[in-house]
Design an enzyme around this catalytic site. Sequence first.
Site, PDB file in Angstrom:
ATOM      1  CB  CYS A 300      -0.882   0.055   1.236  1.00 42.28           C
ATOM      2  SG  CYS A 300      -2.080  -1.237   1.312  1.00 42.28           S
ATOM      3  CG  ASP A 329      -7.764  -6.211   3.486  1.00 40.39           C
ATOM      4  OD1 ASP A 329      -6.738  -6.894   3.275  1.00 40.39           O
ATOM      5  OD2 ASP A 329      -8.337  -5.533   2.598  1.00 40.39           O
ATOM      6  N   GLY A 331      -1.461  -5.807   6.475  1.00 40.04           N
ATOM      7  CA  GLY A 331      -0.493  -5.557   7.532  1.00 40.04           C
ATOM      8  C   GLY A 331      -0.130  -6.770   8.365  1.00 40.04           C
ATOM      9  N   GLY A 352      -2.464 -10.788   2.050  1.00 38.73           N
ATOM     10  CA  GLY A 352      -1.960 -10.670   0.677  1.00 38.73           C
ATOM     11  C   GLY A 352      -0.489 -11.061   0.617  1.00 38.73           C
ATOM     12  CE1 TYR A 376       0.618  -8.799  -2.445  1.00 39.30           C
ATOM     13  CE2 TYR A 376       2.209  -7.428  -1.303  1.00 39.30           C
ATOM     14  CZ  TYR A 376       0.920  -7.892  -1.453  1.00 39.30           C
ATOM     15  OH  TYR A 376      -0.069  -7.441  -0.621  1.00 39.30           O
ATOM     16  CG  MET A 379      -5.162  -5.497  -6.248  1.00 37.73           C
ATOM     17  SD  MET A 379      -4.112  -6.490  -7.342  1.00 37.73           S
ATOM     18  CE  MET A 379      -4.856  -6.210  -8.927  1.00 37.73           C
ATOM     19  CB  SER A 459       8.842  -7.426  21.378  1.00 38.58           C
ATOM     20  OG  SER A 459       8.460  -6.942  22.634  1.00 38.58           O
TER      21      SER A 459
HETATM   22  P1  XMP Z   1      -1.015  -7.388   2.946  1.00 34.34           P
HETATM   23  O1  XMP Z   1      -0.329  -6.577   3.985  1.00 34.34           O
HETATM   24  O2  XMP Z   1      -1.515  -8.684   3.480  1.00 34.34           O
HETATM   25  O3  XMP Z   1      -2.289  -6.523   2.541  1.00 34.34           O
HETATM   26  O4  XMP Z   1      -0.183  -7.561   1.725  1.00 34.34           O
HETATM   27  C1  XMP Z   1      -3.229  -6.934   1.583  1.00 34.34           C
HETATM   28  C2  XMP Z   1      -4.241  -5.837   1.389  1.00 34.34           C
HETATM   29  O5  XMP Z   1      -3.635  -4.648   0.880  1.00 34.34           O
HETATM   30  C3  XMP Z   1      -4.634  -3.851   0.230  1.00 34.34           C
HETATM   31  N1  XMP Z   1      -4.127  -3.426  -1.079  1.00 34.34           N
HETATM   32  C4  XMP Z   1      -3.718  -2.171  -1.374  1.00 34.34           C
HETATM   33  N2  XMP Z   1      -3.733  -1.038  -0.635  1.00 34.34           N
HETATM   34  N3  XMP Z   1      -2.792   0.144  -2.462  1.00 34.34           N
HETATM   35  C5  XMP Z   1      -3.264   0.125  -1.199  1.00 34.34           C
HETATM   36  O6  XMP Z   1      -3.260   1.185  -0.539  1.00 34.34           O
HETATM   37  C6  XMP Z   1      -2.758  -0.963  -3.270  1.00 34.34           C
HETATM   38  O7  XMP Z   1      -2.308  -0.916  -4.412  1.00 34.34           O
HETATM   39  C7  XMP Z   1      -3.255  -2.169  -2.693  1.00 34.34           C
HETATM   40  N4  XMP Z   1      -3.387  -3.434  -3.168  1.00 34.34           N
HETATM   41  C8  XMP Z   1      -3.933  -4.153  -2.168  1.00 34.34           C
HETATM   42  C9  XMP Z   1      -5.858  -4.737   0.083  1.00 34.34           C
HETATM   43  O8  XMP Z   1      -6.792  -4.345   1.047  1.00 34.34           O
HETATM   44  C10 XMP Z   1      -5.296  -6.132   0.345  1.00 34.34           C
HETATM   45  O9  XMP Z   1      -6.251  -7.063   0.769  1.00 34.34           O
END
Ligand code: XMP
Length: 462
Positions: A300, A329, A331, A352, A376, A379, A459
Amino acid sequence: MEIKQLLTFDDVLLVPIVSSISSRKDTDMSSNLTEKIRLSIPIISANMDTVTEATMAITMARLGGVGVVHRFNTIEAEADEIRKVKREQNVIIDKPYSISPDYTLKQLKELAEEKSVTGFPVVNNNKLVGIITKRDFQFETDDNKKVSELMTKDVISAKVGISTEEAKKILNKNRIEKLPLIDKFNNLTAMITSKDIVIAESYSSASKDKNGRLIVGGAVGIGQDYEMRTKAIIDAGADFVVVDVANGYLEKTAEVVKSIKKKFGTDVIAGNVATKEGVINLKKAGADCVKIGIGPGGACLTRPVAGVGYPQLSAILECANNGINIIADGGIIKSADLSKAIAAGADIVMIGGMFAGTDESPGSIVTKAGTNYKFYRGMASINAFADKSSKLNEDSHLEGYTPEGTETLVPYKGSVTKIVNNLIGGLRSAMTYLNSRNLSDLRKKAKFVRLTEAGKKESKYT
Ligand code: XMP
């Protein structure tokens, strides 16, 4: 203006309490995604094009979670991925692929490759006339031979409605792999295979619908095609729809949720938001579950680009307990984050980045300086946007696009199963420390303490 200080996973630790749970095995991981859909583990894979298509969704559902197929593809392609999941581990395959006796061996091989199957019932005007499997043609050298010349004609079949136990007996007695099911007019209607029975029985906690098929979700956006896309993925068998919008506060998001609920009545998950106001807004629109997370995801860029966001642990704490299920969703980068997300009130977490770079994630392996990687990407990254535009024949206007997602190579990690098992192992461990036999217990008993910089270092968080 009062400015609140909010927290995220690494800012806190869970506090241990006296516990009677000595074994991790005594913990129940199940949790509801929506009121109707209960999962054996509280983990789902993200609707991202480098994370979830059919292969990931199949593995996730077998492990007791679920996958959400991304929407960055044509409607047909997304529906196809969903169909693949629904056909997998389906002890009774409705309307199985079949072949005409007039096909040549060459055509048969092409179809077998395209559909990823090893054999077909042979039908003439839908009447079962034979069966052709690898055994019948593996040593045949003439690709022009007709299926009618190669097939087994005295095909063993059973009547539709047969129980799995009865089917097992027939498969075993006749040493066959595939059992076509016919109606009283000899029309082929379904098929049972021994492979599917064995697989189904070996995944006892898999997420299944009432017909024994794996559960899967599909994503839709809020653009013009959302209704067509929703219809196509529901027709393909999607068990729920994710209305996937980076900014779930847009009025249009609630409108689309309302309209999908009204027209299709399916379970709808909507997002993303990060505050109580956002959750209530989508709940009022009819959502069955809300996705929480503005900017915590690994790929993100919303926070650095727009300056907008909400630290994820505080977002979960604020959004939980509003009379609607929530998904945390983004982090989650280690099992501790999963434990804290669930303890803070999340029903489910979506992942993700941790699942990217696995055997099950889409895309091929890239080798650089002897090390294997896979892509990776967010989107909202420039290439995800460009690829989507070209697949959907949309005008892309790349020069005016400010990306809010990154694109990286992540090390190849092998199977996602190992990653899920490690995550679950960490969560089970947290539950033994918090004397919690199940996840609602954990949510009730959880107390967090805040860490200083030295505490974070101790930690291993910094
Ligand atoms: P993780 O941390 O598991 O997060 O990789 C997956 C989630 O990230 C969001 N997502 C995005 N958020 N720009 C964003 O600000 C993006 O291009 C993007 N692509 C995915 C989404 O909620 C996903 O499930």
